[in-house]
Design a protein around this motif. Structure first.
Motif, mmCIF file in Angstrom:
data_model
loop_
_atom_site.group_PDB
_atom_site.id
_atom_site.type_symbol
_atom_site.label_atom_id
_atom_site.label_comp_id
_atom_site.label_asym_id
_atom_site.label_seq_id
_atom_site.Cartn_x
_atom_site.Cartn_y
_atom_site.Cartn_z
ATOM 1 N N UNK A 246 1.226 -1.020 -0.388
ATOM 2 C CA UNK A 246 0.202 0.519 0.167
ATOM 3 C C UNK A 246 0.672 1.278 -0.265
ATOM 4 N N UNK A 247 0.206 2.644 0.040
ATOM 5 C CA UNK A 247 1.051 3.947 -0.042
ATOM 6 C C UNK A 247 2.076 3.868 1.340
ATOM 7 N N UNK A 248 1.792 3.071 2.493
ATOM 8 C CA UNK A 248 3.107 3.458 2.917
ATOM 9 C C UNK A 248 3.792 1.936 3.326
ATOM 10 N N UNK A 249 3.489 1.256 2.387
ATOM 11 C CA UNK A 249 4.949 0.014 2.029
ATOM 12 C C UNK A 249 4.793 -1.134 3.046
ATOM 13 N N UNK A 251 2.595 -4.982 3.699
ATOM 14 C CA UNK A 251 1.507 -5.518 2.646
ATOM 15 C C UNK A 251 0.571 -5.787 2.726
ATOM 16 N N UNK A 252 -0.027 -5.548 1.389
ATOM 17 C CA UNK A 252 -1.547 -5.475 1.119
ATOM 18 C C UNK A 252 -2.584 -6.258 -0.065
ATOM 19 N N UNK A 253 -3.398 -6.334 -0.316
ATOM 20 C CA UNK A 253 -3.828 -7.134 -1.418
ATOM 21 C C UNK A 253 -5.457 -6.148 -1.470
ATOM 22 N N UNK A 254 -5.095 -5.804 -2.655
ATOM 23 C CA UNK A 254 -5.993 -4.943 -3.468
ATOM 24 C C UNK A 254 -5.361 -4.523 -5.099
ATOM 25 N N UNK A 255 -5.792 -4.709 -5.794
ATOM 26 C CA UNK A 255 -5.913 -4.210 -7.668
ATOM 27 C C UNK A 255 -6.108 -2.837 -8.106
ATOM 28 N N UNK A 256 -5.229 -2.111 -8.541
ATOM 29 C CA UNK A 256 -6.036 -0.925 -9.191
ATOM 30 C C UNK A 256 -5.523 -1.098 -10.652
ATOM 31 N N UNK A 325 4.985 -5.274 -6.638
ATOM 32 C CA UNK A 325 6.785 -3.735 -6.364
ATOM 33 C C UNK A 325 8.048 -5.484 -7.262
ATOM 34 N N UNK A 326 8.879 -5.155 -7.939
ATOM 35 C CA UNK A 326 9.856 -5.912 -8.067
ATOM 36 C C UNK A 326 10.248 -7.044 -9.247
ATOM 37 N N UNK A 327 9.064 -6.500 -10.138
ATOM 38 C CA UNK A 327 8.515 -6.882 -11.737
ATOM 39 C C UNK A 327 9.738 -7.007 -12.271
ATOM 40 N N UNK A 328 10.898 -6.441 -12.250
ATOM 41 C CA UNK A 328 12.172 -6.863 -12.944
ATOM 42 C C UNK A 328 13.187 -7.669 -12.495
#
Length: 348
Positions: A246-249, A251-256, A325-328
């Motif tokens: 999320x915006x505070x780094x 772990x979150x479970x949401x998809x935008x 994150x870390x898609x590279x």
């Protein structure tokens, strides 16, 4: 960006740290291992020049590699909605429980004649990719740093991924493969390096472990899709772990999508911790919490996705870009309405 097929053929077993081999023990090579091996090859052959950061630290995507099937394509790894016979596993039957995310289903039983056993969750390759491969453990003595002799009462163990025997058509297909994204320049440089040199993967490389040959080919994956009966829903299948913050780094479970949160209806998922080692800094990486590979999410389309052209564009962009994150390093690779989520078949 180009869709690139990464193909790997081993010349010696891959050695892994027994305490950090969650994917390797399932015969899956993480994208961080592939990126690290290619980065080490680049530094050895060329050195750290002006192109290094753009290739290994920016927008490219180095994929998770899966055992290759008989067609030389990545083997299909079962989604978490897959069920198999309690006694005989996928040899008897494989069924999808994805409809249970929409409405409760009665308990399923094996469809094999004269079996009738209950079904249980199945994890692993849907096909026969693992038949010629094995996991083996080796034990070593530690070395005394001052005397260079064996250190008494100090042992450590390593895990090896190796093949039992080569197929007769081994020269026609790789051992592992997967699809990633590279820029035109990155593809040209890395393809040239892979044609000239071998790469080294994993641990114990000075003992001859982890020697391999990699090839890069510009190619798009073949995708088979199958929708649910209710077209207002669609499934999202995680082809690799997804690190969502999320915006505070946290772990979150949401998809935008384009600033709007997708309407999550239900899911079949689990989480895992992602660890690693930063070779450049000589320090462990920050531990991340990720949605596990194989997790399945069920979404309901909003008005902006109900038009066929808009939904097709959504599929193209989210599958190319990935999520989280870390898609590279290959994290966050997803597939929309993947056929094996709805209809898993042995041997796919």
């Amino acid at each position: 960006m180009k869709s690139i097929k990464f193909s790997l053929t081993l010349d010696s077993p891959i050695c892994c740290d027994e305490e950090d081999c969650a994917y390797q023990e399932n015969f899956i090579l993480p994208g961080s291992m592939i990126r690290g091996a290619l980065a080490n090859l680049y530094l050895s052959a060329i050195g750290k020049d002006q192109n290094f950061d753009s290739i290994f630290l920016q927008d490219n995507q180095f994929p998770f590699l899966f055992l290759a099937n008989t067609s030389g394509e990545p083997g299909k790894y079962a989604p978490k909605t897959t069920m198999a016979c309690k006694r005989k596993g996928k040899e008897h039957t494989l069924q999808s429980y994805v409809e249970d995310l929409v409405k409760p289903l009665p308990p399923m039983q094996c469809t094999k004649k004269s079996c009738g056993n209950d079904l249980k969750p199945f994890s692993g390759y849907l096909g026969t990719e693992k038949e010629n491969w094995q996991i083996r453990f080796t034990t070593h003595t530690a070395i005394h740093t001052k005397t260079d002799t064996a250190l008494p009462h100090a042992l450590f163990r390593e895990m090896l991924i190796e093949y039992k025997e080569r197929d007769k058509d081994k020269q026609k297909k790789p051992d592992f493969c997967g699809y990633g994204l590279l820029s035109e320049q990155s593809y040209s440089i890395l393809k040239n390096l892979c044609e000239q040199y071998q790469i080294l993967l994993g641990k114990s490389r000075t003992r001859g472990k982890g020697w391999a040959k990699m090839s890069l080919e510009e190619k798009k994956p073949e995708i088979s899709r199958k929708s649910l009966e209710n077209k207002d829903y669609f499934t999202l299948h995680c082809l690799s772990p997804a690190i969502m913050l999320d915006e505070f780094l946290r772990p979150a479970l949401f998809f935008q999508w384009k600033g709007k949160e997708l309407k999550l209806v239900a899911s079949q998922n689990s989480i895992c911790s992602i660890r690693g080692w930063n070779v450049i800094q000589g320090l462990p990486k920050v531990e991340d919490i990720a949605i596990e590979l194989g997790s399945v999410f069920l979404f309901q389309k909003d008005d902006s996705l109900k038009e066929e052209s808009a939904f097709a564009q959504f599929i193209e962009e989210i599958e190319e870009q990935g999520i989280g994150e870390r898609r590279i390093e290959g994290f966050g690779k997803v597939r929309i309405n993947d056929s094996i989520v709805v209809d898993p078949k042995p041997g796919e």
